[in-house]
Design an enzyme around this catalytic site. Structure first.
Site, PDB file in Angstrom:
ATOM      1  N   HIS A 451      11.798  -1.002  -4.147  1.00 54.26           N
ATOM      2  CA  HIS A 451      11.866  -0.876  -5.529  1.00 54.26           C
ATOM      3  C   HIS A 451      11.824  -1.582  -6.196  1.00 54.26           C
ATOM      4  O   HIS A 451      11.537  -2.415  -6.976  1.00 54.26           O
ATOM      5  CB  HIS A 451      12.409   0.456  -5.996  1.00 54.26           C
ATOM      6  CG  HIS A 451      12.354   0.910  -7.734  1.00 54.26           C
ATOM      7  ND1 HIS A 451      12.681   0.545  -8.575  1.00 54.26           N
ATOM      8  CD2 HIS A 451      11.139   1.731  -7.969  1.00 54.26           C
ATOM      9  CE1 HIS A 451      12.702   1.291  -9.533  1.00 54.26           C
ATOM     10  NE2 HIS A 451      11.594   1.708  -9.818  1.00 54.26           N
ATOM     11  N   ARG A 557      -1.032   2.397 -14.000  1.00 58.10           N
ATOM     12  CA  ARG A 557      -0.741   2.982 -13.798  1.00 58.10           C
ATOM     13  C   ARG A 557       0.058   3.624 -14.294  1.00 58.10           C
ATOM     14  O   ARG A 557       1.042   3.877 -15.370  1.00 58.10           O
ATOM     15  CB  ARG A 557       0.918   2.919 -12.299  1.00 58.10           C
ATOM     16  CG  ARG A 557       0.241   2.517 -11.396  1.00 58.10           C
ATOM     17  CD  ARG A 557       2.024   2.142 -11.158  1.00 58.10           C
ATOM     18  NE  ARG A 557       1.225   1.400  -8.756  1.00 58.10           N
ATOM     19  CZ  ARG A 557       1.958   0.286  -8.777  1.00 58.10           C
ATOM     20  NH1 ARG A 557       1.395  -0.724  -9.939  1.00 58.10           N
ATOM     21  NH2 ARG A 557       1.580   0.052  -7.149  1.00 58.10           N
ATOM     22  N   GLY A 765      -5.435   1.752  -2.075  1.00 58.26           N
ATOM     23  CA  GLY A 765      -3.922   1.505  -1.936  1.00 58.26           C
ATOM     24  C   GLY A 765      -3.736   0.718  -0.969  1.00 58.26           C
ATOM     25  O   GLY A 765      -2.737   2.048  -0.478  1.00 58.26           O
ATOM     26  N   CYS A 830      -6.017  -2.669  -4.808  1.00 56.99           N
ATOM     27  CA  CYS A 830      -5.578  -3.001  -6.065  1.00 56.99           C
ATOM     28  C   CYS A 830      -3.615  -2.638  -5.544  1.00 56.99           C
ATOM     29  O   CYS A 830      -2.484  -2.728  -6.166  1.00 56.99           O
ATOM     30  CB  CYS A 830      -5.133  -1.686  -7.050  1.00 56.99           C
ATOM     31  SG  CYS A 830      -5.233   0.031  -6.707  1.00 56.99           S
TER      32      CYS A 830
HETATM   33  C1  PEP Z   1      -1.352   1.885  -3.544  1.00 56.21           C
HETATM   34  O1  PEP Z   1      -0.610   2.637  -2.897  1.00 56.21           O
HETATM   35  O2  PEP Z   1      -1.438   0.178  -3.014  1.00 56.21           O
HETATM   36  C2  PEP Z   1      -0.271   1.740  -4.801  1.00 56.21           C
HETATM   37  C3  PEP Z   1      -1.263   0.328  -5.416  1.00 56.21           C
HETATM   38  O3  PEP Z   1      -0.619   2.521  -5.685  1.00 56.21           O
HETATM   39  P1  PEP Z   1       1.149   2.434  -5.694  1.00 56.21           P
HETATM   40  O4  PEP Z   1       1.758   1.445  -5.263  1.00 56.21           O
HETATM   41  O5  PEP Z   1       1.643   3.408  -6.851  1.00 56.21           O
HETATM   42  O6  PEP Z   1       1.594   4.492  -5.202  1.00 56.21           O
END
Ligand code: PEP
Ligand code: MG
Length: 876
Positions: A451, A557, A765, A830
């Site tokens: 994180h 987000r 994602g 993304c």
């Molecule tokens: C992902 O899962 O790649 C994404 C961009 O969303 P998050 O990181 O917010 O889950």
């Protein structure tokens, strides 16, 4: 095991070329090529034993492959003929160097033996003078160290002893008798007889170089640099020329341009009357190459000319080794120069201006992944400091400040105008406010995908993660590293580009985007076909992203908007609401807040596309921590506080909401399905914000509303209906609005055609897709992954670089089937991989329209996208 019978295992330099790198290693291939370019009298002759021979030797547990000895003998015969000298000839001996040479250079990791062929007789044939004895003692020293494993210190001690006895301070002051005595002393340090037979010497040296491939140093270096163990090293046997033959001789290294700044002036070091080892070992301090002009003007002029020739031939900046023997210049090796980002950028621009390279070729010489170093401050180049500990270089740039241990402390300190570094075992979503306030972040746990690392990179804050030596006591607000203990308020400096943490007050250097960098980026934009957007949650992030050249926001987000602000509580109230009324009240507040926020974001992007993702809050990131809350309840009970009842109630609610596996829980579209009023509120806020911007600016922002974590086509169908209804109610008819989905679950990839029928666009994602396809938790994978990398189960962190055969295949499948169903489906990505050059190559191949990454990685993505386009157009 593969048999090598009949295989050519030895190549003369005259027969190789730069395209034979895999077989001859980098050094062997380049020296062969250089022989061709500069002519045989500029490059000492020799031959290369192939990497294939090394691999066979390793596989056979240290047995030389059949035929190798004969082929070496034949190549040696040809070399002796060309040189007009014989190895071990007592009258006029040929001496050779035996050097390693892997496919990728592994500086200083593999072994080399120089002056091979000397013995008690040939030393006389070499002249029997100081030079001959200096060469002989060097050989006995190196051979003992490299081939017999006698520690280098043992020889250094003997040299020191000899110098004391002779009453001199420098090696160069030892006379012939001293060197003769030293050679004897070195031989006495051997546990076995020094081999007088040059063929035996050569045989042992070849084996030693092969063996050095599996030495601990080399294995560790390969692990860190992800070089496969099974490549093996080639061995180069080359006629010696002597830089230690007196005052008209020297050895040196030369770069065709300044290796730090990239300025077009050659740079390098040399030492008069020395062999190459002396230049790199640091025993004597070398002189700057510019001084060679006065000492050896002819050789210097020739070297400058050769550097130009080599650079033009290789079409890249070169890093060479040379020797001058009695006024005559020889080139020993050349390779493309490794260089820091600023030198890479400077070279690319100059090379185009000089007509040396086309723009596409120049862009291809840049290591895109290193470019973000140009955007962050760093430790000043000549700074001196003591390292407290080293962790992972998790987010580049340097920072310094006072230690704080909690996010609220960071926020409070920043409000007082103090600069702080947030030091924590690990971080969580609720620490994000602290990231904003801090100059940099240090964690003792977690990896590059933790994180802390992700958030820090996203914000462009320096971060050192997983500094495991740090013992952090959050209660006492102290941190210990070895013998050093630091408390809150003590100052530290961190360099997130190297992972260094120090308690010294290091000077930092600010950087601005140079004109050269801007030029390179402009060229990259002309060459690339992939679009580059940024992941940006706030208007500030969006402005930064635009500064770096982002062509839109690929991911806002929407749940991150309130983190670390005074409105975080409203978001929490909404999630924790127990009934529709309570949720309705919280949603009413959020509507106004979201609308204001989206207006700022859309405004900052001035008509460029903006993808707003509807709420996707993994619950553990948004509800209070149960353990902490239980402690508070306990405290309130003891203190008989009035808050007790409310706290108990909240704790009960947390227990109801808590999920065992929140990453697979009530996230994303599931929240929208279960509580449609949440997405309804968001859609209203988005449309109202867009209309406000349209009215103010006269043109509609390109709005893309994105539904996260869809796995069933019917989820999206349901949500699309809801969003279109709200759009109608809010009169979005004048807006440029599209509705799409994230693709971040394996099933979504398999049924991408069905999902595409409900979507105007897909955005992959890849963070969640990697998590769900591999079954590795994004939050917990750190330690395990380190072991997996050690064991070479994986060669890259799949959360940084796409797992091409697995997760990458899912992306390609979904892109393909999605477009089968809807040919004009827009495709983006993304996840974190959007800023990783190797992953970008995969996205180019998969036919995506754009990548989206954190603002600070936008320049990297622009260059990497150009490089991918160049490769795509040059491969059939
Ligand atoms: C992902 O899962 O790649 C994404 C961009 O969303 P998050 O990181 O917010 O889950
Ligand atoms: Mg996701």
């Amino acid at each position: 095991m593969e048999t090598l019978a009949g295989t050519q295992l030895v190549y003369d330099f005259a027969d190789g070329s730069k395209d034979m790198r895999e077989l001859l290693g980098g050094k062997g291939a380049n020296v062969a090529e250089m022989t061709r370019v500069l002519g045989a009298d500029r490059v000492p002759a020799g031959f290369t034993i192939t990497t294939e021979a090394c691999v066979a030797y390793m596989e056979a547990g240290g047995e030389l492959p059949d035929g190798l000895e004969e082929q070496v003998a034949e190549a040696l015969g040809r070399l002796e003929e060309r040189a007009g000298k014989r190895l071990g000839d007592p009258d006029d001996p040929l001496l050779v160097s035996v050097r390693s040479g892997a496919r990728e250079s592994m500086p200083g990791m593999l072994d080399t033996v120089l002056n091979l062929g000397l013995n008690d007789e040939s030393v006389v044939g070499l002249g029997g003078d100081r030079f001959a004895w200096d060469s002989y003692r060097r050989f006995v020293q190196m051979f003992g160290n490299v081939c017999l494993g006698i520690p280098g210190d043992r020889f250094e001690e003997l040299i020191e002893e000899r110098k004391r006895e002779a009453g001199v301070s420098e090696d160069t002051e030892l006379d012939t008798d001293d060197l003769r005595a030293l050679t004897d002393a070195f031989k006495d340090a051997y546990d076995e007889e020094f081999p007088q037979d040059p063929r035996e010497q050569l045989d042992k040296a070849i084996r030693a170089v092969f063996d050095s491939w599996t030495g601990a140093r080399a294995v560790e270096y390969r692990r860190i640099n992800r070089i496969p163990d099974d490549w093996g090293t080639a061995v180069n046997v080359q006629q010696m020329v002597f830089g230690n033959r007196g005052e008209k001789s020297c050895s040196g290294v030369a770069f065709s341009r300044d290796e730090v700044t990239g300025e077009p002036e050659p740079s390098g070091d040399f030492l008069v009357n020395a062999q190459g080892e002396d230049v790199v070992s640091g025993v004597r301090t070398p002189k700057d190459i510019a001084e060679m002009k006065e000492l050896m003007p002819d050789a210097h002029a020739e070297l400058m000319e050769i550097l130009r020739t080599l650079e033009a031939h290789y079409r890249d900046m070169q890093d060479t080794e040379f020797t001058v023997e009695d006024g005559q210049l020889y080139m020993l090796q050349t390779r493309d120069a490794k260089r820091p980002a600023q030198a890479a950028v400077r070279f690319a621009v100059d090379a185009v201006e000089e007509g040396l390279l086309e723009r596409a070729e120049a862009i291809a010489t840049i290591d895109a992944a290193r470019l973000d170093a140009l955007l962050h401050p760093s430790f000043a180049r000549n700074a001196r400091y003591e390292t407290l500990t080293t962790g992972l270089a998790a987010s580049p740039g340097a920072a310094k400040g006072e230690i704080v241990f909690t996010a609220p402390d960071a926020v409070a300190a920043a409000a007082d105008g103090r600069k702080v570094i947030l030091v924590r075992p690990f971080t969580e979503a609720e620490d994000v406010a602290g990231f904003h306030a801090a100059e940099g972040i240090v964690t003792s746990r977690g990896g590059k995908a933790s994180h802390a690392a992700l958030v820090a990179r996203g914000m462009g804050k320096p971060c050192v993660a997983g500094a495991g030596e740090l013992e952090i006591d959050l209660n006492a607000k102290r941190v210990r590293a070895g013998d050093t203990e630091l408390s809150e308020g003590d100052r530290i400096a961190i360099d997130g580009s190297t992972g260094v943490v120090t308690a010294d007050d290091v000077e930092l250097e600010e950087v601005e985007m140079s004109e050269d960098f801007k030029t390179v980026l402009a060229w990259a934009d002309e060459l690339r076909s992939l679009g580059v957007r940024a992941n940006a949650d706030t208007p500030e992030d969006a402005s930064k992203a635009r500064e770096f050249g982002a062509e839109g926001v690929g991911l806002c987000r929407s749940e991150h908007i309130f983190l670390g602000t005074e409105n975080q509580q409203r978001m929490q109230d909404m999630i924790m609401a127990e009934d529709d009324d309570e949720r309705g009240a919280a949603l009413d507040d959020l509507l106004a807040l979201q609308q204001e926020h989206f207006t700022g974001l859309l405004d900052a992007m001035q008509g460029l596309p903006v993808t707003i993702r509807l709420l996707d809050p993994p619950l553990h990131e948004f509800i209070p921590n149960a353990e902490q809350l239980a402690q508070e309840v306990e405290r309130a009970r003891i203190e008989e506080s009035d808050d007790l009842e409310e706290l108990e109630h909240t704790l009960d609610r947390v227990h109801v909401l808590a999920e065992t596996n929140p990453m697979l829980g009530t996230r994303g579209v599931r929240l929208g399905v279960l509580h449609p009023e949440i997405y309804e509120m968001q859609m209203r806020a988005i449309v109202r914000a867009a209309r406000a911007v349209l009215e103010a600016k006269g043109s509609s922002p390109l709005l893309e509303v994105m539904v996260p974590l869809v796995t069933y086509e019917h989820e999206l169908e349901l949500m699309r209906g809801l969003l279109e209804r709200v759009a109608g109610e809010e009169d979005a008819s004048t807006l440029d609005l599209s509705i799409g989905t994230m693709i971040e679950l394996p099933r979504a990839c398999f049924v991408a055609d069905r999902i595409a029928r409900q979507a105007d666009f897909f955005s992959f994602g890849t963070n969640d897709l990697t998590q769900t396809a591999l079954g590795f938790s994004r939050d917990d994978v750190g330690g395990m992954l380190a072991r997996y990398l050690d064991l070479k189960i994986v060669d890259r962190n799949p959360f940084e670089t796409m797992d091409a055969p697995g997760v990458g295949w899912l992306v390609r499948l979904a892109a393909w089937t999605g477009r089968e169903a809807k040919p004009d489906l827009k495709l983006g990505i993304c996840g974190e991989h959007g800023g990783d050059p190797d992953s970008i190559e995969l996205f180019q191949k998969a036919g995506l329209d754009y990548v989206s990454c954190s603002p600070y990685r936008v320049p990297i993505a622009r260059v990497a996208a150009a490089q991918s386009a160049i490769r795509a157009s040059s491969s059939p």
